[in-house]
Design an enzyme around this catalytic site. Structure first.
Site, mmCIF file in Angstrom:
data_model
loop_
_atom_site.group_PDB
_atom_site.id
_atom_site.type_symbol
_atom_site.label_atom_id
_atom_site.label_comp_id
_atom_site.label_asym_id
_atom_site.label_seq_id
_atom_site.Cartn_x
_atom_site.Cartn_y
_atom_site.Cartn_z
ATOM 1 N N ASP A 125 -5.202 -7.078 5.982
ATOM 2 C CA ASP A 125 -6.442 -6.523 5.451
ATOM 3 C C ASP A 125 -7.394 -7.647 5.050
ATOM 4 O O ASP A 125 -8.586 -7.644 5.398
ATOM 5 C CB ASP A 125 -6.111 -5.638 4.249
ATOM 6 N N ASP B 69 -2.047 -18.580 2.790
ATOM 7 C CA ASP B 69 -3.108 -19.402 2.212
ATOM 8 C C ASP B 69 -3.571 -20.467 3.207
ATOM 9 O O ASP B 69 -4.767 -20.732 3.359
ATOM 10 C CB ASP B 69 -2.671 -20.038 0.887
ATOM 11 N N LYS C 58 4.288 -15.262 3.590
ATOM 12 C CA LYS C 58 4.377 -16.074 2.370
ATOM 13 C C LYS C 58 5.854 -16.279 2.065
ATOM 14 O O LYS C 58 6.356 -15.990 0.977
ATOM 15 C CB LYS C 58 3.642 -15.370 1.213
ATOM 16 N N ASP D 112 -10.898 -9.075 7.341
ATOM 17 C CA ASP D 112 -12.237 -9.016 6.756
ATOM 18 C C ASP D 112 -12.853 -10.407 6.687
ATOM 19 O O ASP D 112 -14.066 -10.578 6.871
ATOM 20 C CB ASP D 112 -12.192 -8.388 5.364
ATOM 21 N N TYR E 212 0.809 -1.215 0.000
ATOM 22 C CA TYR E 212 0.000 0.000 0.000
ATOM 23 C C TYR E 212 0.846 1.270 0.000
ATOM 24 O O TYR E 212 0.365 2.342 -0.373
ATOM 25 C CB TYR E 212 -0.943 0.022 1.212
#
Length: 355
Positions: A245, A221, A189, A249, A138
């Site tokens: 993020d 994952d 990751k 959610d 971001y």
């Protein structure tokens, strides 16, 4: 208590109004309470030609805490970044150096049936997702859209973290776990990304300073699957900006609705920005159906984290539980046998329950 109230766009003003109502009820006639309203997002563009007007920024810098509603409009992503209403929140977090985003995911007993997962999977859920907030894709440079040598448009965003950025969020995670159940799961990751290899290395090193906290690692994952299969196995999850993020959610649906989740963004010291996770939801703005409980619970977090007002925060939490126990539900958490109420009615009920 000097609090900047930035209601913003969409349902932001509706839910923030209820949070302020409940905050005042919980504090009573507090002589030191000062609420300063300022525009942000599209409201900032309308008021001052900038999603993050300089006056709003100065008010936020001077405040002890910020109560934020939501920012963003339909088509936001097509607007240049600095004029994008939704980006005003990212700019504000960066300016105030609010690097640690606390996203609790907990389930009130009264809402077990609102979750789409089985009762035994979610009943008693209480986890904390700690998201690094000022780095990663971001904010990393270079970024943008350009035309390559073949005349084809290409876009780039840069995943970037320094050791120092990883260290500070790791320390926050381990310290938070010490006050909870003593477990940290670092999500990365590292099998394909060098940035995440550094992340895992640094978190592991910091973890050696906390021998009383159990540290585990999980690829993002696999973490998504585990969060849906056995969420109560987690205590504190610490991860980067993008993964945090997405995971937080996803965790919202464990609790029955994204309209139930508050969040706190903290830096060094007590100052913080408090907001509901749900965003501006323009499709339901102005209809009186938005769930204000995430905003109300964000005000509860503000009292705990920024002002050490645990008693007032407890009053808010008990009042929310009372309203739910009385069968009051906004449409997002409604189920048979409950009474459907509006945004304002839910806020009124919580305020009244504080007594």
């Amino acid at each position: 208590m000097k609090i900047a109230v930035l209601a913003g766009d969409g349902i932001g003003p509706e839910v923030t109004a209820e949070a302020v109502k409940v905050l005042k009820a919980a504090l009573g006639p507090a002589p030191g309470l000062e609420l300063i309203e300022a525009p942000i997002g599209q409201a900032g563009v309308v008021a001052a030609g900038d999603p993050l007007p300089d006056e709003t920024l100065q008010i936020s810098r001077a405040a002890d805490a910020i109560l934020f509603g939501a920012a963003g409009i339909p088509g936001d992503e097509a607007i240049p970044y600095m004029m994008r209403p939704g980006a005003s929140l990212l700019r504000l977090r960066k300016d105030l150096q609010l690097f640690a985003n606390f996203r609790p995911a907990f389930l009130f007993d009264e809402l077990v049936e609102a979750s789409t997962l089985k009762r035994e999977v979610v009943e008693g859920l209480d986890i904390l997702i700690l998201r690094e907030l000022t780095g990663d894709l971001y904010f990393g440079q270079p970024r943008g859209v350009s035309v390559n040598a073949q005349g084809e448009r290409e876009a780039i965003n840069t995943m970037r973290y320094t050791e120092g950025e990883i260290e500070r969020i790791a320390h926050v995670a381990f310290q938070a776990a010490r006050k909870r159940r003593g477990k940290v799961c670092s999500v990365d990751k590292a099998n394909v990304l060098e940035v995440m290899q550094l992340w895992r290395e640094v978190v592991t090193r910091v973890g050696q300073d906390y021998p009383d906290v159990e540290l585990s690692h999980m690829f993002v994952d696999a973490a998504v699957m585990a969060l849906m299969k056995a969420p109560k196995a987690f205590d504190v999850i610490v991860t980067g900006n993008v993964f945090g993020d997405i995971l937080s959610d996803g965790a919202a649906m464990l609790t029955g609705s994204i309209g139930m989740l508050p969040t706190a963004s903290l830096g060094v010291g007590k100052k913080g920005l408090y907001e509901p996770v749900h965003g501006s939801a323009p499709d339901i703005a102005g209809k009186g159906v938005a769930n204000p409980l995430a905003a109300i619970l964000s005000a509860e977090m503000m009292l705990r984290y920024s002002f050490d007002e645990a008693a007032a925060a407890d009053r808010i939490n008990r009042a929310v539980k009372t309203a739910l126990a009385d069968g009051l539900r906004t449409p997002d958490i409604w189920s048979a046998g409950c009474r459907r109420v509006s945004t304002t009615e839910m806020g009124d009920a919580v305020a009244a329950a504080i007594g």
